[in-house]
Design an enzyme around this catalytic site. Structure first.
Site, short mmCIF file in Angstrom:
data_model
loop_
_atom_site.label_atom_id
_atom_site.label_comp_id
_atom_site.label_asym_id
_atom_site.label_seq_id
_atom_site.Cartn_x
_atom_site.Cartn_y
_atom_site.Cartn_z
N TYR A 1 -92.38 39.90 4.42
CA TYR A 1 -91.78 40.90 3.54
C TYR A 1 -92.65 41.12 2.31
O TYR A 1 -92.93 42.27 1.93
CB TYR A 1 -90.38 40.46 3.11
CG TYR A 1 -89.70 41.42 2.17
CD1 TYR A 1 -89.36 42.70 2.59
CD2 TYR A 1 -89.41 41.05 0.85
CE1 TYR A 1 -88.74 43.60 1.72
CE2 TYR A 1 -88.78 41.94 -0.02
CZ TYR A 1 -88.45 43.21 0.43
OH TYR A 1 -87.85 44.11 -0.43
N THR B 1 -86.15 58.77 2.37
CA THR B 1 -85.98 57.95 3.57
C THR B 1 -84.94 56.86 3.27
O THR B 1 -84.84 56.37 2.16
CB THR B 1 -87.30 57.31 4.03
OG1 THR B 1 -87.74 56.33 3.08
CG2 THR B 1 -88.38 58.37 4.20
N ASN C 1 -79.01 57.05 3.82
CA ASN C 1 -77.62 56.87 4.21
C ASN C 1 -76.91 55.72 3.50
O ASN C 1 -75.69 55.59 3.58
CB ASN C 1 -77.50 56.67 5.72
CG ASN C 1 -78.27 55.46 6.21
OD1 ASN C 1 -79.49 55.52 6.31
ND2 ASN C 1 -77.59 54.37 6.49
N SER C 2 -77.67 54.88 2.78
CA SER C 2 -77.01 53.76 2.10
C SER C 2 -77.84 53.29 0.91
O SER C 2 -79.00 53.68 0.75
CB SER C 2 -76.80 52.58 3.07
OG SER C 2 -78.04 52.02 3.45
#
Length: 311
Positions: free
Chosen positions: A177, A21, A24-25
């Site tokens: 977070y 997951t 892409n980066s």
């Protein structure tokens, strides 16, 4: 294992299927390249198809023979998680490694499509649901399969506020977070306990963290809040303190493939204050091993996602 373990020491992964997951980066992109180099077929689970296609081109620029599939996955929408899992089951049936890697960090308060606080929703609930929905596929692997859940050293600052899990009565972006990253480890360890109690030895659950790695993750919070000062500070810290995304991906790769990894392990950098260095087994906070909190979180997660793990 070598004290300076690198991705070159990963075993041959030909024939294996891996889901990453956030592929892409950052860490996910680096891990995808490493898995592909070793022959795995990688399903790049990305929120944006456009950015996913661009990342696929980037992977193939460096690994021309890479075997890749792009999957659309928005962890902030449980309907998207279900659709991704259904598509995966139809196309592949079995899964060898699930890397629960994507995440958001210290962003202004936002809510997921189902109305949950975004950091808890994306970092924990989305991955909890994804793991449960792919659990049968993990059990269908021809060998041992692994669930690798990405946490953070910031989990050590986290506490579970079950009375205000969504930060409706008071929201602090860093506390939210830290809570979400603590949730990642409570989940990873509780999953392993449930696998053990159910006699399921073909699936292993492992936690990891990347240390301080220079990725886009640090930039999004300051950008969303419009804080130029925080953005400048993050850029300086990334340049001076952080290790590369490639190094930051090593704990996840080690957790996913090293033969000395056992269920319930926690893998991270072994260098400077756990922020840098080569991967190895490390310790997590006492609260991450709180079994009462873990069970309470599990029940809450099942209730919110509607996903129950089949045994």
């Amino acid at each position: 294992m070598s004290s300076e373990w690198t991705a070159a020491e990963m075993p041959d992964l030909s024939g294996s299927r891996v889901v990453v997951t956030g592929a892409n980066s950052g860490l996910g992109f680096e891990a995808t390249k490493a898995f592909a180099r070793k022959g795995a077929h990688v399903v790049m689970a990305c929120r944006s198809r456009e950015r996913g296609r661009e990342a696929m081109r980037g992977v193939r620029d460096e690994v021309p023979a890479a075997s890749l599939t792009l999957g659309e996955l928005d962890l902030a929408d449980l309907d998207s998680v279900r659709a991704f899992a259904e598509t995966f089951d139809e196309e592949f049936g079995a899964l060898d490694v699930l890397c629960n890697n994507a995440g958001v960090m210290a962003i202004p308060r936002r809510e997921t499509e189902q109305g949950y606080e975004m950091q808890f929703g994306v970092n924990h609930l989305g991955h909890f649901a994804l793991t449960g929905l792919l659990f049968d596929a993990l059990r269908e692997s021809s060998g041992e399969s692994r669930v690798v859940t990405q946490s953070s050293g910031v989990h050590e600052n986290g506490e579970m506020d079950f009375d205000d899990i969504d930060g409706e009565d008071g929201y602090d972006e860093w506390e939210a977070y830290a809570q979400s990253k603590l949730s990642n480890l409570l989940f990873a360890y509780e999953l392993q306990r449930r696998l053990d109690s159910g006699g399921i030895d073909e699936v292993t659950s492992v936690g990891c963290h990347p240390g301080y790695a220079a990725t886009n993750l640090q930039r999004r919070g300051p950008e969303m809040s419009g804080s130029k000062l925080r953005l400048a500070a993050m850029r300086v810290a990334n340049a001076v303190v952080a290790q590369s995304a490639e190094m930051g991906s090593l704990p996840m790769l080690y957790a996913a493939t090293a033969d000395d990894v056992e269920g319930g392990d926690y893998v991270g950098p072994t260098g400077l204050m756990g922020m840098r260095g080569y991967p190895g087994k490390v310790e997590s906070s006492d609260l991450s091993h709180d079994e009462d909190d873990a069970r309470r979180l599990w029940d809450l997660s099942e209730d919110r996602t509607g996903v129950a793990f089949e045994r």
